[in-house]
Design a protein around this motif. Structure first.
Motif, short mmCIF file in Angstrom:
data_model
loop_
_atom_site.label_atom_id
_atom_site.label_comp_id
_atom_site.label_asym_id
_atom_site.label_seq_id
_atom_site.Cartn_x
_atom_site.Cartn_y
_atom_site.Cartn_z
N ASP A 41 0.83 -1.21 0.00
CA ASP A 41 0.00 0.00 0.00
C ASP A 41 0.86 1.26 0.00
OD1 ASP A 41 -2.33 -1.49 -0.04
OD2 ASP A 41 -2.55 -1.47 2.14
N ARG A 42 1.94 1.27 0.77
CA ARG A 42 2.83 2.43 0.81
C ARG A 42 3.52 2.61 -0.55
NH1 ARG A 42 5.81 2.10 5.71
NH2 ARG A 42 6.94 0.38 4.79
N ASP A 43 3.95 1.50 -1.16
CA ASP A 43 4.60 1.59 -2.46
C ASP A 43 3.66 2.15 -3.52
OD1 ASP A 43 6.77 0.51 -1.17
OD2 ASP A 43 6.54 -1.49 -2.07
N HIS A 101 1.18 4.15 -2.95
CA HIS A 101 1.04 5.57 -2.64
C HIS A 101 2.25 6.37 -3.13
CE1 HIS A 101 1.16 9.11 0.21
NE2 HIS A 101 0.07 9.30 -0.50
N LEU A 102 3.44 5.82 -2.96
CA LEU A 102 4.66 6.53 -3.38
C LEU A 102 4.73 6.75 -4.88
CD1 LEU A 102 7.29 4.95 -0.97
CD2 LEU A 102 6.48 7.33 -0.98
N SER A 156 2.10 7.09 -6.78
CA SER A 156 0.89 7.81 -7.19
C SER A 156 1.18 9.30 -7.41
CB SER A 156 -0.19 7.65 -6.12
OG SER A 156 0.09 8.50 -5.00
N ASN A 211 0.19 11.63 -5.65
CA ASN A 211 0.45 12.30 -4.38
C ASN A 211 1.93 12.44 -4.07
OD1 ASN A 211 -2.21 12.69 -3.68
ND2 ASN A 211 -2.37 10.78 -2.57
N PHE A 212 2.75 11.61 -4.71
CA PHE A 212 4.17 11.63 -4.36
C PHE A 212 5.03 11.71 -5.62
CE2 PHE A 212 7.78 10.87 -1.65
CZ PHE A 212 7.37 11.42 -0.45
N ASP A 230 4.47 10.45 -8.69
CA ASP A 230 3.71 10.54 -9.94
C ASP A 230 4.45 9.81 -11.07
OD1 ASP A 230 1.74 11.15 -11.75
OD2 ASP A 230 2.01 13.33 -11.64
N TYR A 253 3.97 15.77 -0.21
CA TYR A 253 2.89 15.12 0.55
C TYR A 253 3.32 14.94 2.01
CZ TYR A 253 -0.18 11.63 2.49
OH TYR A 253 -1.06 10.96 3.31
N THR A 305 1.40 14.63 6.37
CA THR A 305 0.25 14.68 7.26
C THR A 305 0.72 15.14 8.63
OG1 THR A 305 -0.81 12.84 6.09
CG2 THR A 305 -1.59 13.30 8.32
#
Length: 175
Positions: free
Chosen positions: A64-66, A68-69, A71, A73-74, A76, A149, A151
């Protein structure tokens, strides 16, 4: 100049970043290519080095983290599929220690970086092949490459530090 090839099974391009300000997350890039040419491998002063890293090959051992990275958000990765490095100068600091200057490009943003680089030695392997080793490290501010990105945490601080440590271990062989 003599050209060298990376022994991918004995080399790593890795990184780490502080997570929630209490631990470090480590990752690697599993797909990359490089060109290395130099007159004297132990002197390195005229070295010409370039790397191209496939962003989508990132691995932090968490699917999941990979995802996201890579995507939007990070990194691209669909729009910016490669990270590149091209050396511009090598300075000898002392015996076997060098400052490798170059241009690092992430998301089409290029910034100068300096890798503290150590020539870790050479041997002849079991197959009679000459092998040379290097360790290189640097730290970048991810915001300089628009990797923004983050939080905010309820307890204060942020999820991901801005500083990314890059660590490279290379075994290379003459071509």
């Amino acid at each position: 100049m003599k050209k060298y090839a990376i022994d991918f099974s004995h080399s790593t391009i890795g990184f780490s970043v502080r997570h929630m300000m209490v631990s470090r997350i480590h990752g690697t890039f599993e797909s990359y290519s490089a060109t290395l040419a130099v007159t004297d491998i132990e002197d390195m002063l005229d070295a010409q080095i370039s790397f191209s890293i496939a962003v989508a090959s990132i691995s932090t051992k968490n699917f999941d983290r990979d995802v996201h990275l890579v995507s939007q958000n990070f990194f691209d990765a669909d729009l910016y599929p490669k990270i590149t490095f091209i050396s511009t100068k090598v300075e000898k600091i002392k015996d076997k220690l060098f400052a490798l200057h170059g241009d690092l490009t992430i998301k089409d943003i290029t910034n100068p970086v300096v890798f503290n680089t150590t020539y870790t030695g050479n041997v002849i392997n079991s197959w009679g092949q000459e092998v040379h080793g290097f360790h290189a490290e640097t730290q970048i501010d991810r915001r300089a490459f628009k990797l923004v990105y983050n939080t905010l945490l309820e307890t204060g601080g942020v999820l991901i530090s801005d500083e990314i440590d890059i660590n490279i271990e290379l075994e290379i062989n003459p071509i």
